[in-house]
Enzyme design. Structure first.
Site, PDB file in Angstrom:
ATOM      1  N   SER A  31       0.815  -1.220   0.000  1.00  0.00           N
ATOM      2  CA  SER A  31       0.000   0.000   0.000  1.00  0.00           C
ATOM      3  C   SER A  31       0.851   1.274   0.000  1.00  0.00           C
ATOM      4  O   SER A  31       1.695   1.476   0.876  1.00  0.00           O
ATOM      5  CB  SER A  31      -0.888  -0.015   1.247  1.00  0.00           C
ATOM      6  N   ASN A  32       0.584   2.137  -0.972  1.00  0.00           N
ATOM      7  CA  ASN A  32       1.218   3.466  -0.985  1.00  0.00           C
ATOM      8  C   ASN A  32       0.632   4.332   0.114  1.00  0.00           C
ATOM      9  O   ASN A  32       1.315   5.155   0.708  1.00  0.00           O
ATOM     10  CB  ASN A  32       0.967   4.152  -2.340  1.00  0.00           C
TER      11      ASN A  32
END
Ligand SMILES: Cc1ncc(COP(=O)(O)O)c(C=O)c1O
Length: 334
Positions: A78-79
Site C-alpha cells: 500500500s502506498n
C-alpha cells in the site's frame, strides 16, 4: 471559484504545486489528443503520491484531536500506508499498520518496495493478515488494542477516502484550474486511477464547485465501472456536505471505466506492463503496476479507439506508486 479550506486543520506537506507537463513524445506516438500529466508523484512525504494530499487534512484533524498514534490499513504494498507512516514520522507521531497479503506467495511484497519503506520510516507495529481476513474488522481490533494500551489513536480509513481526506483532491482541482489558466490551456478530460475513490471524487467535486465543465474519467483498479460510480458519487456528496451546501450539486455525475483492471486488484495485465514500459521509455516517467499503469492502459486504449478528438487536450493525473515497482521487478524483465 477559490474554495476556502480555512475551517479545516490542515498540515502542508508539499513545497510547491506539482508540475503539469506536456507528454510530447507519448502524444506524438499515439497520434490522438494532446496529453498532459499532473505530477502528483512528486508531492511531498517519502516517495510522494496522491495520499499526501489527503493526509494534509487527515493528519491535521488527528493532531487537532490530540492523537499520538496513526493507524491505517491496506495491501502489503500500500502506498497509502507508506505515506501515512511518512506523515507520522514527520509529525513525531507513532504509526501502526494492518497490511493484507492480497496476492500470496510473492516474497518481494513482504520485503521490498513500500513494505521496505514502512520499516525504514519506523512504523511501530505492522500486523500482516491473509487475503480472506476482514480488513476493516482487523483494523478495528488493532485500534482497540492500541487504545487499551494507552495510545491516543486516530484511525484513517482505507486509502484515506472519507470526506475529510477527499478534500485533498478538491484542493488539487483548484490547483489544476489555476495552473491551466496561467498556461492558457483548457483541459477537456482529466483521467485518473480510481480505487478507494477519494481522488476522483475530490476532483469531480472541485471542478463542479468551480463550474468547470472538464470531465473526469476514473479508470477503476478493482471494481466494475457502475459500482465504482456509486462509490465515487457517494463521496462527492459527502465532501460537498462537508464544505457546505452552497457549493452546488455534483452528485450522480461520476464516470468510471472498469475495462482495464484485469482479473483483480494488483493483478498484472500485459497491457499494464506495456504502458509502464512505454511511458518510461518515451517520457522518462515511472508509473506503477497497480494504479497508474492500469489507468494509462485505459488512456492509451481510449485514444486508440478514437474516444477523444485530436483537437482535445487530456490531463493524466499521475497519482504516484512507483515504489511498488521494486516489489514487482519480476513482471518487467524483458
Ligand atoms: C498510487 C496510487 N494511485 C491511485 C490510487 C487510487 O486513489 P483513490 O484510492 O483515491 O481512488 C492509490 C490508492 O491507494 C494509489 O496508491
Amino acid at each position: 471559484m477559490n474554495i476556502d479550506f480555512s475551517q479545516f486543520s490542515r498540515r502542508f506537506y508539499s513545497v510547491h504545486a506539482t508540475p503539469i507537463q506536456k507528454l510530447e513524445r507519448l502524444s506524438r506516438f499515439l497520434g490522438g489528443p494532446e496529453i498532459y500529466i499532473k505530477r502528483d508523484d512528486l508531492l511531498g512525504l517519502a516517495g510522494g503520491g496522491n495520499k499526501t494530499r489527503k493526509l494534509e487534512f487527515l493528519v491535521g484533524d488527528a493532531i487537532q484531536q490530540g492523537a499520538d498514534t496513526l493507524i491505517t490499513c491496506g495491501a502489503l504494498q500500500s502506498n497509502h500506508c507508506r505515506l501515512t507512516a511518512a506523515a507520522a514520522a514527520l509529525e513525531g507521531l507513532k504509526c501502526r499498520l494492518v497490511l493484507q497479503e492480497v496476492v500470496s506467495g510473492i516474497e518481494a511484497h513482504h520485503t521490498n518496495g513500500n513494505r521496505f519503506i514502512d520499516e525504514l520510516l519506523g512504523v511501530e507495529i505492522i500486523k500482516t493478515v491473509s487475503s480472506d481476513t476482514d480488513l476493516m474488522a482487523a483494523m478495528g481490533d488493532f485500534s482497540m488494542e492500541a487504545s487499551a494500551r494507552g495510545c491516543k489513536v486516530y484511525s484513517i480509513p482505507v486509502g484515506g477516502s472519507n470526506a475529510l481526506g477527499t478534500l485533498g483532491y478538491v484542493a488539487c482541482a483548484n490547483e489544476i484550474l489555476t495552473q491551466s489558466a496561467s498556461m492558457n490551456l483548457n483541459f477537456d478530460h482529466v483521467i485518473c486511477p480510481s480505487g478507494s475513490g477519494g481522488t476522483q471524487a475530490g476532483l469531480e467535486a472541485g471542478f463542479r464547485i468551480s463550474k468547470s465543465d472538464v470531465s473526469v474519467i476514473g479508470i477503476t483498479v478493482s471494481r466494475p465501472g457502475k459500482s465504482q460510480e456509486s462509490k465515487v458519487n457517494q463521496l462527492v456528496w459527502e465532501v460537498q456536505l462537508l464544505l457546505g451546501s452552497d457549493h452546488g450539486e455534483a452528485s450522480g455525475s461520476a464516470i468510471c471505466n472498469g475495462d482495464y483492471f484485469g482479473e483483480g486488484y494488483s493483478l498484472p495485465t500485459p497491457e499494464m506492463i506495456e504502458a509502464v514500459r512505454l511511458v518510461a521509455r518515451l517520457e522518462s516517467i515511472l508509473l506503477d503496476p497497480v494504479y497508474t499503469g492500469k489507468a494509462m492502459t485505459g488512456l492509451i486504449d481510449l485514444i486508440r479507439k478514437g474516444e477523444f478528438r485530436s483537437d482535445q487536450i487530456v490531463l493524466f493525473v499521475h497519482t504516484g506508486g512507483a515504489p511498488a515497482l521494486f516489489a514487482n521487478t519480476q513482471l518487467f524483465s524483458d
